[in-house]
Enzyme design. Structure first.
Site, short mmCIF file in Angstrom:
data_model
loop_
_atom_site.label_atom_id
_atom_site.label_comp_id
_atom_site.label_asym_id
_atom_site.label_seq_id
_atom_site.Cartn_x
_atom_site.Cartn_y
_atom_site.Cartn_z
N HIS B 379 1.09 -0.87 0.02
CA HIS B 379 -0.28 -0.08 -0.13
C HIS B 379 1.28 1.16 0.29
O HIS B 379 0.13 2.31 -0.02
CB HIS B 379 -0.68 0.09 1.71
CG HIS B 379 -2.49 0.80 0.84
ND1 HIS B 379 -2.47 2.04 0.10
CD2 HIS B 379 -3.19 0.31 0.81
CE1 HIS B 379 -3.68 2.24 0.36
NE2 HIS B 379 -4.38 1.55 0.81
N ASP B 383 -2.68 2.16 -4.69
CA ASP B 383 -3.73 2.93 -3.73
C ASP B 383 -4.85 1.45 -3.81
O ASP B 383 -4.52 0.41 -4.80
CB ASP B 383 -4.37 4.18 -4.24
CG ASP B 383 -3.45 4.83 -3.35
OD1 ASP B 383 -2.78 4.37 -2.22
OD2 ASP B 383 -3.04 6.42 -3.74
#
Lengths: 323, 406
Positions: B379, B383
């Site tokens: 992450h 995203d």
């Protein structure tokens, strides 16, 4: 503790010392009624009279020579030389006479005098009114050299200098005269020969002095945002040098950057770098870097570009961190 | 006159080797070409041959012990004594262990030569090495490039400490009160280090999707005869899957990235790591440039890599450089699971079993061969929405493999 300007802190120290000891006298150009070129001796003539505050002709060698004679006879003169750039005019008196008095007379005479002189650039005063010449004087055995960066140190170091039994050169920074800071009221002494850890950190040590202390602290803030934890040591005294403060810090951080406003070549930075290499090379995890001015007279027109600043210090620290 | 046999260095990143077997005992004569000992590094074992004749006079490092490259592991009494072996023993190895000074060498893979012989190190790094009684050149071999600094020596020492605690007879070794202690193999140590490092390093997030594998299974069934005839290898679902995942990655380049201090590197080529279980561990062989390869080529290459891995002969460089990995436990009936990213990649896909499952289609319940895919993504770089877009493409392509041609 009151918020006081640097020049006012000097004035306060002179007032207090003249009140404390009647042997303290002021000698210099425009130190009487005008109160000094930058206001350092303001009000002294009115408070202590013209026997203790002497205006002189423009004759630096004579002024300093007079102060030496007075000191040998028991007074404690505080000479103001209007710009540190004019110290070369009276170099013979300072280097050949004042610095050697105690030694030449086998200790029977001393030269307990103070020479105050503003050095440094930042006011666009041109090449003959902006130099940082401290390395010259630190090279002379017998002279003490101090360079306060804050109003409190300006007061505390000047008071200690006046009480010192040897000649002390107090190199003030003219660009700091208008700066403010907390200054303890009344009796406040900063010992000569003691550095001040202005910020503690563990990754790299910046040894600095005078105006560059402010740039170093600014650089430290910038670097902290990158996760680089900088320790800033304000030397305050150049001679004698607080070797232990430097050694202790470098022992902890293993990295050293020295930042001064003077020309980098043959400067204080070179001395400190050599000293650390001699004493403790095996704690170093990166080369020692110096930040200083280029090998050029201080220019009138491009002073800002010429002067070392916080960005230069940041770059040097990044370089040693990424070595 | 005796000369020292040193632990050799094979591959750029080798720092230490574990001796698994001595083929020669003290007093045995060896001749050039004879295997003296076998060592393993990370996931591979190597045979070390003698390069000169002599008699083994002393074995310094026993079986099961792990030592740094360049460490003396045995002494060879050299009757001819033509070389200057005393010098070899006395002089610390600089950088790589040169094959010519080592009376034993690794078969098939000579140690790569390195340019400079002078070790660059900061004074502090040298002092720490000296205080700890290690040779700075040994550290140099593990960290080529910039001058050695304190952190290089300290991480080297940390490696030694790990080794000490797992060494036989060490006081620090945990002794289970009841139960059986299985000593750590090099592979187990690597797996442990990488897995922990990955969970510390990356911000791992997960996403699961169910896909209908009907067309995928069909496609494989139809491709098997032609590919098997052509190559002699049966393509597996994993082969097909690796190819299809690569197609999906091509359409979502953010999946093929690497996090660096300077920024995110979008990698040009896709090198697919295929996590493969072994009897006693795990390896991740790599199919390089998978995007440019045909299914048949992938099947042959995968077959070859896994055969080598199972016999412990997979060269380290064939397990390096992957840019994305897939891990499949479908053959064990596992429905779904999540995998740990194989650093420094940005994602790994965990592939579950194909299970006949009742699902709703056009308002009716039908039984379909369903499969669950779990994406683990970093992450820091990817995203949630970007990961979801990739997963959606993946679902499309798995459910209709023809789209891979589109």
């Amino acid at each position: 503790m009151t918020e006081t300007r640097y020049i006012k802190a000097i004035n306060e120290a002179l007032h207090e010392e003249m009140t404390r000891d009647e042997n303290v006298v002021i000698i210099g150009e425009d130190v009487g009624a005008p109160g000094g070129a930058f206001g350092g001796t303001r009000g002294l003539l009115q408070a202590f009279g013209d026997k203790r505050v002497k205006d002189t002709p423009i004759s630096e060698s004579a002024i300093v020579g007079l102060a030496l004679g007075a000191a040998m006879k028991g007074l404690r003169p505080v000479v103001e030389v209007m710009f540190a750039d004019f110290l070369p005019v009276c170099m013979d008196q300072i280097v050949n006479q004042i610095a050697k008095t105690r030694f030449m007379f086998g200790g029977q005479f001393a030269a307990p005098l103070v020479i105050r002189a503003p050095g440094g650039a930042g006011l666009n005063a041109g090449p003959q009114h902006s130099q940082s010449l401290e390395a010259w004087f630190a090279h002379i055995p017998g002279l003490k050299v101090v360079m306060p960066a804050t109003p409190a140190d300006a007061k505390g170091l000047l008071k200690s200098a006046i009480r010192d039994n040897d000649p002390v050169l107090v190199l003030e920074h003219k660009a700091l005269y208008a700066s403010s800071g907390d200054v303890p009221a009344g009796e406040y002494l900063v010992p000569i020969g003691k550095a001040d850890v202005r910020r503690t950190g563990k990754h790299v040590t910046i040894v600095t002095l005078s105006r560059m202390v402010l740039d170093s602290l600014e650089a430290a803030e910038t670097l902290a945002a990158q996760g680089i934890d900088v320790e800033v040591i304000d030397l305050r005294s150049i001679s004698p040098l607080d070797r232990q403060a430097i050694f202790s810090s470098v022992e902890k951080t293993s990295r050293l950057v020295i930042a001064h406003e003077a020309v980098k070549s043959f400067g204080i930075g070179a001395e400190i770098s050599a000293m650390v290499s001699e004493e403790m090379i095996d704690v170093l995890d990166a080369p020692i870097l110096r930040v200083g001015a280029p090998f050029s007279p201080v220019p009138f027109s491009q002073e800002r570009e010429y002067l070392p600043n916080a960005a230069d210090i940041v770059r040097a620290v990044e370089k040693v961190m990424n070595y | 006159m005796s000369s020292a046999i040193l632990m050799p260095k094979v591959g750029l990143t080798m720092t230490e080797g574990k001796i698994v077997e001595w083929r020669k005992a003290v007093g045995d004569r060896v001749e050039p070409g004879e295997i003296v000992f076998v060592f393993e590094t990370e996931k591979v074992s190597f045979d070390v041959e003698a390069t000169q004749s002599g008699k083994v006079s002393r074995i310094i490092v026993g079986e099961g012990e792990t030592v740094a490259i360049g460490t003396e592991v045995a002494l060879l009494d050299d009757a001819s004594a033509a070389a200057a072996p005393a010098q070899v023993a006395a002089a610390p190895p600089q950088g790589d262990v040169p094959a010519k000074d080592n009376p034993a060498s690794v078969r098939a893979e000579p140690a790569p030569a390195r340019g400079s012989s002078k070790t660059r190190a900061t004074p502090l790094a040298r002092r720490i090495a000296k205080v700890n009684g290690i040779d700075i050149a040994q550290v140099a071999a593990t960290s080529p490039g910039t001058p050695l600094k304190k952190r290089d020596v300290e991480s080297y020492l940390a490696g030694l400490a790990v080794r000490t605690t797992s060494a036989p007879g060490s006081a620090a070794m945990p002794t289970p009160a009841d139960g059986r202690l299985v000593k750590l193999t090099s592979m187990r140590e690597v797996i442990a280090r990488k897995m922990v490092a990955s969970t510390v390093e990356a911000a791992q997030a997960y996403m699961v999707v169910s896909v209908d594998a009907g067309n995928l299974v069909d496609a494989r069934t139809r491709l098997i005869p032609s590919i098997e005839k052509q190559t002699g290898v049966r393509p597996t679902l994993t082969d097909l899957f690796a190819k299809i995942v690569a197609v999906a990655i091509e359409r979502h380049p953010v999946m093929n990235t690497r996090w660096t201090k300077e920024g995110i590197v979008f990698l040009d080529a896709i090198h697919m790591g295929i996590a493969t279980a072994l009897d006693d561990g795990l390896v991740v062989p790599v199919i390089g440039n998978i995007g440019t390869k045909k299914l048949a080529e992938i099947a042959v290459e995968r077959h070859d890599l896994i055969e080598k891995a199972r016999s412990g002969k997979l060269p380290p460089e064939r397990m390096k450089g992957s840019t994305f990995s897939i891990s499949s436990l479908g053959m064990f009936g596992v429905e779904e699971f999540s995998a740990i990213i194989n650093q420094p990649e940005s994602g790994i896909l965990a592939v579950g079993a194909i299970i006949d499952t009742p699902v709703a289609r056009d308002g009716a319940v039908v039984i379909r061969p369903m499969m669950k895919l779990t994406l683990t993504y970093d992450h820091r770089i990817i995203d949630g929405a970007k990961a979801a877009a990739f997963v959606a493409t993946l679902k499309d392509v798995v459910e209709e493999p023809l789209l891979a041609l589109a």
